[in-house]
Design an enzyme around this catalytic site. Sequence first.
Site, PDB file in Angstrom:
ATOM      1  N   HIS A 173      16.386  58.120  36.415  1.00  0.00           N
ATOM      2  CA  HIS A 173      15.013  58.501  36.083  1.00  0.00           C
ATOM      3  C   HIS A 173      14.777  59.965  36.459  1.00  0.00           C
ATOM      4  O   HIS A 173      14.298  60.762  35.633  1.00  0.00           O
ATOM      5  CB  HIS A 173      14.021  57.605  36.834  1.00  0.00           C
ATOM      6  N   GLU A 174      15.106  60.313  37.690  1.00  0.00           N
ATOM      7  CA  GLU A 174      14.893  61.695  38.139  1.00  0.00           C
ATOM      8  C   GLU A 174      15.837  62.668  37.438  1.00  0.00           C
ATOM      9  O   GLU A 174      15.477  63.826  37.212  1.00  0.00           O
ATOM     10  CB  GLU A 174      15.067  61.785  39.656  1.00  0.00           C
TER      11      GLU A 174
END
Length: 383
Positions: A34-35
Amino acid sequence: MIGFLLHSFSTLSHVFIGYVIPFLFVLTIVVFFHELGHFLVARWAGVRVLTFSLGFGPELAGFNDRHGTRWKISAIPLGGYVKFFGDDSEASTPSAELLANMTEEERADSFHHKKVGPRAAIVAAGPVANFLLAIVIFTCLFTFFGKPSTVARVDKVEAGSVAAAAGFEAGDVVTAIDGKAINSFMDMQRIVSVGAGEQMSFTVKRGDSIVELHGAPQLKEVKDAFGNVHRLGVLGITHATSPGEVTTERVNPATALWLGVKETWFVVERTLAYIGGVFTGRESADQVGGPLRIAQISGQVATIGLSALIQLAAVLSISIGLLNLFPVPLLDGGHLLFYAVEAVRGRPLSERAQEMGFRIGLGLVLMLMVFATYNDILHLEGS
């Protein structure tokens, strides 16, 4: 006393190995990608990235890359963040003082000085990365492990059930539901389980004949192999799997990719249907879980095998991607909502309006966390 200490140590070791390690394995994969989505698109857009953190709180370990980004692992492993140049906090709220005193060269590297399009792309990249991760995981599972299949045969019909009222008989083979082909008993279970209360049409092969049956699955509480209770739609039919009956269909990478996309969409559709059901009163909110529930499920799934644990990571990745797209300030969806308003108005919302929005968003997120943890505790007490 020594025996008590040894027992306590053994219990803690069991909890750590059985629950904590699988939980951290699954969560770390999901949070990292996600990051990473935010990070890669930010770099592409020319934004200086100050920090890439797995977890929150004090730093445990880290290093600086050649671009000056601090990559680190933090003490509280319940998420992560990417902090951009110009951010005031991990939630990417702007620092008004810092932005006002930037030079032209610094503005070129600042996230908050980019046009609304690149900013929206950077924010959306996190949830998109979650969906892509799920598709890749499902595709790999179908490619290397194949697709398990069992004939959708009815071996027993429960008296007084929906299936009995609809006219099902032992020996029937379900070939389609609402015109959609059914290739395995698992396919049928999945469609029925999410269709409680919905009238369905079943195409059934009975001997040499084809018959059409109609019925609405009944919502019931069903226990899985680990004793967890789920509310699912059921017909009241049983399938007895014979030795060697379960087959694994090998698929080529292209087909596996298509199946991976379909599997991802199924989870998205089911999740949104559940959320809609909670708001309309058709579903109970006690199925909403937090970190404790995820840890418990991770430990249980880990006993099945690594492939099952990776599959859980795919499902969790989809859930986190969807959650972050909710239009709640503080989440990615809240940022996207602000950017949509900015695009329409031609200028961003006032600093006070954004601050109030983030405060409201923080309150909503905290309430959701408290509610999910409360559900987790009740679930664990009832286990």
